[in-house]
Write a protein that holds these residues in place. Sequence first.
Motif, PDB file in Angstrom:
ATOM      1  N   PHE A 229       6.663 -12.814  47.664  1.00 44.71           N
ATOM      2  CA  PHE A 229       5.601 -12.566  46.686  1.00 44.71           C
ATOM      3  C   PHE A 229       4.952 -13.874  46.243  1.00 44.71           C
ATOM      4  N   SER A 230       3.639 -13.860  46.154  1.00 40.06           N
ATOM      5  CA  SER A 230       2.883 -15.056  45.782  1.00 40.06           C
ATOM      6  C   SER A 230       2.590 -15.111  44.285  1.00 40.06           C
ATOM      7  N   LYS A 231       2.948 -14.048  43.555  1.00 43.46           N
ATOM      8  CA  LYS A 231       2.800 -14.069  42.098  1.00 43.46           C
ATOM      9  C   LYS A 231       3.939 -13.284  41.464  1.00 43.46           C
ATOM     10  N   THR A 232       4.099 -13.459  40.169  1.00 43.88           N
ATOM     11  CA  THR A 232       5.177 -12.803  39.430  1.00 43.88           C
ATOM     12  C   THR A 232       4.641 -11.541  38.761  1.00 43.88           C
ATOM     13  N   PRO A 233       5.328 -10.414  38.901  1.00 41.38           N
ATOM     14  CA  PRO A 233       4.858  -9.192  38.219  1.00 41.38           C
ATOM     15  C   PRO A 233       4.880  -9.370  36.708  1.00 41.38           C
ATOM     16  N   GLU A 234       3.917  -8.765  36.052  1.00 46.49           N
ATOM     17  CA  GLU A 234       3.831  -8.879  34.602  1.00 46.49           C
ATOM     18  C   GLU A 234       4.950  -8.087  33.924  1.00 46.49           C
ATOM     19  N   VAL A 235       5.352  -8.563  32.758  1.00 51.13           N
ATOM     20  CA  VAL A 235       6.374  -7.859  31.978  1.00 51.13           C
ATOM     21  C   VAL A 235       5.749  -6.589  31.390  1.00 51.13           C
ATOM     22  N   PRO A 236       6.355  -5.420  31.584  1.00 52.62           N
ATOM     23  CA  PRO A 236       5.803  -4.184  30.999  1.00 52.62           C
ATOM     24  C   PRO A 236       5.824  -4.248  29.473  1.00 52.62           C
ATOM     25  N   GLN A 237       4.666  -4.102  28.863  1.00 53.54           N
ATOM     26  CA  GLN A 237       4.565  -4.126  27.406  1.00 53.54           C
ATOM     27  C   GLN A 237       4.488  -2.699  26.874  1.00 53.54           C
ATOM     28  N   PHE A 238       5.157  -2.466  25.759  1.00 57.73           N
ATOM     29  CA  PHE A 238       5.197  -1.126  25.181  1.00 57.73           C
ATOM     30  C   PHE A 238       4.280  -0.987  23.965  1.00 57.73           C
ATOM     31  N   PHE A 239       3.711  -2.091  23.492  1.00 61.62           N
ATOM     32  CA  PHE A 239       2.766  -2.018  22.377  1.00 61.62           C
ATOM     33  C   PHE A 239       1.816  -3.206  22.471  1.00 61.62           C
ATOM     34  N   SER A 240       0.616  -3.042  21.940  1.00 65.02           N
ATOM     35  CA  SER A 240      -0.393  -4.103  21.982  1.00 65.02           C
ATOM     36  C   SER A 240      -0.620  -4.737  20.614  1.00 65.02           C
ATOM     37  N   ASN A 241      -0.326  -3.993  19.561  1.00 67.31           N
ATOM     38  CA  ASN A 241      -0.510  -4.493  18.198  1.00 67.31           C
ATOM     39  C   ASN A 241       0.848  -4.735  17.553  1.00 67.31           C
ATOM     40  N   PRO A 242       1.212  -6.015  17.283  1.00 61.39           N
ATOM     41  CA  PRO A 242       2.527  -6.319  16.691  1.00 61.39           C
ATOM     42  C   PRO A 242       2.788  -5.593  15.380  1.00 61.39           C
ATOM     43  N   ALA A 243       1.727  -5.259  14.652  1.00 59.55           N
ATOM     44  CA  ALA A 243       1.897  -4.566  13.372  1.00 59.55           C
ATOM     45  C   ALA A 243       2.500  -3.181  13.549  1.00 59.55           C
ATOM     46  N   ASP A 244       2.373  -2.629  14.749  1.00 59.10           N
ATOM     47  CA  ASP A 244       2.883  -1.280  15.010  1.00 59.10           C
ATOM     48  C   ASP A 244       4.400  -1.182  14.889  1.00 59.10           C
ATOM     49  N   VAL A 245       5.099  -2.313  15.012  1.00 62.67           N
ATOM     50  CA  VAL A 245       6.565  -2.254  14.997  1.00 62.67           C
ATOM     51  C   VAL A 245       7.132  -2.263  13.576  1.00 62.67           C
ATOM     52  N   TYR A 246       6.269  -2.380  12.576  1.00 64.64           N
ATOM     53  CA  TYR A 246       6.756  -2.439  11.193  1.00 64.64           C
ATOM     54  C   TYR A 246       6.595  -1.101  10.481  1.00 64.64           C
ATOM     55  N   PHE A 247       7.665  -0.666   9.875  1.00 63.78           N
ATOM     56  CA  PHE A 247       7.710   0.596   9.129  1.00 63.78           C
ATOM     57  C   PHE A 247       7.324   0.341   7.675  1.00 63.78           C
ATOM     58  N   ASN A 248       6.487   1.215   7.123  1.00 61.82           N
ATOM     59  CA  ASN A 248       6.060   1.086   5.731  1.00 61.82           C
ATOM     60  C   ASN A 248       6.774   2.132   4.881  1.00 61.82           C
ATOM     61  N   PRO A 249       7.781   1.733   4.115  1.00 62.57           N
ATOM     62  CA  PRO A 249       8.573   2.717   3.352  1.00 62.57           C
ATOM     63  C   PRO A 249       7.829   3.324   2.168  1.00 62.57           C
ATOM     64  N   ASN A 250       6.626   2.847   1.896  1.00 63.25           N
ATOM     65  CA  ASN A 250       5.859   3.384   0.765  1.00 63.25           C
ATOM     66  C   ASN A 250       5.004   4.588   1.151  1.00 63.25           C
ATOM     67  N   LYS A 251       4.898   4.868   2.441  1.00 62.26           N
ATOM     68  CA  LYS A 251       4.140   6.034   2.876  1.00 62.26           C
ATOM     69  C   LYS A 251       4.936   7.316   2.629  1.00 62.26           C
ATOM     70  N   GLU A 252       4.232   8.417   2.496  1.00 66.21           N
ATOM     71  CA  GLU A 252       4.883   9.720   2.320  1.00 66.21           C
ATOM     72  C   GLU A 252       5.662  10.087   3.585  1.00 66.21           C
ATOM     73  N   LEU A 253       6.849  10.640   3.382  1.00 65.74           N
ATOM     74  CA  LEU A 253       7.705  11.039   4.503  1.00 65.74           C
ATOM     75  C   LEU A 253       7.881  12.554   4.507  1.00 65.74           C
ATOM     76  N   ILE A 254       7.448  13.209   5.587  1.00 62.73           N
ATOM     77  CA  ILE A 254       7.603  14.657   5.748  1.00 62.73           C
ATOM     78  C   ILE A 254       8.844  14.910   6.602  1.00 62.73           C
ATOM     79  N   LYS A 255       9.721  15.783   6.124  1.00 56.93           N
ATOM     80  CA  LYS A 255      10.990  16.020   6.816  1.00 56.93           C
ATOM     81  C   LYS A 255      10.916  17.307   7.647  1.00 56.93           C
TER      82      LYS A 255
END
Length: 269
Positions: free
Chosen positions: A132-158
């Motif tokens: 191989f003449s190049k390295t395969p890209e690492v599979p990314q699961f998200f594009s916005n880093p903010a997506d990984v943070y949980f906001n405990p102040n939002k309403e939670l429906i059970k």
Amino acid sequence: MSNLNSYLNTQKDSNETIWKFAFLGTESNQATKYAELSELAEHENWTSSGSSKKNNILQSYISHTFDRAFELGENHILISDNETFACFNTGLLTDNGEDIICLFNEFSSSNEYKWHLYGFRKVSDWDFLNHFSKTPEVPQFFSNPADVYFNPNKELIKNLDHILDDNFDRFNEDLQVKGKSYINALLSNALELTLTKCKRNYRIAVPQYYKGKITYLLPVTIDDQLMSVAVESINGRYRVNTIFTLDMAYKNARLLMKPEVDWITSATK
């Protein structure tokens, strides 16, 4: 690049794309290759605490990472010019920070598969560089880093009906004997306590990639059983979708990153 779908064994009855793409070998051969990978990668406990199968978390990680690489397609799964080798980036690193690549070689003796699992190699290894003449890209699961943070102040429906009616078998036998009403009461209280703790320590919530999107894992203790609920963000609120055992939760969380929070790492101790 060739159409990746053309390499799939459509007759293979499996939910794992990697098993439709390549023959991974006998159970014994797989165990050997995954053991080699666990030694090659940065140190991590890849076996669930209750599993009799060595490196079961690692096997799940590789399977789901391949799924994502296949979904992303070009630049993530590479085929050599002469179509004798294929590869993808595992997303794992050696102790010195080298990418680890999964290699497949041509399975010329098979009528069912084009590819066979060759093994795992550092990006600097001859086996990889020669094809191989190049390295395969690492599979990314998200594009916005903010997506990984949980906001405990939002309403939670059970969504407790689904948890208690469809996933009742995930609770231990002692809890099942006590019944759904008992679990329901304790689960609601456990969720409120977890949210209170999350407001003081945002790291308690662990992000996971599940069914194509980022959701969150929150710990809940019901009597003495530590479990995890999966929480999805919907239209400005959160919805509790389901409940996982710790083993299940850790496998899902490990796709994004190595979890460092004590409550979930106990799944591998």
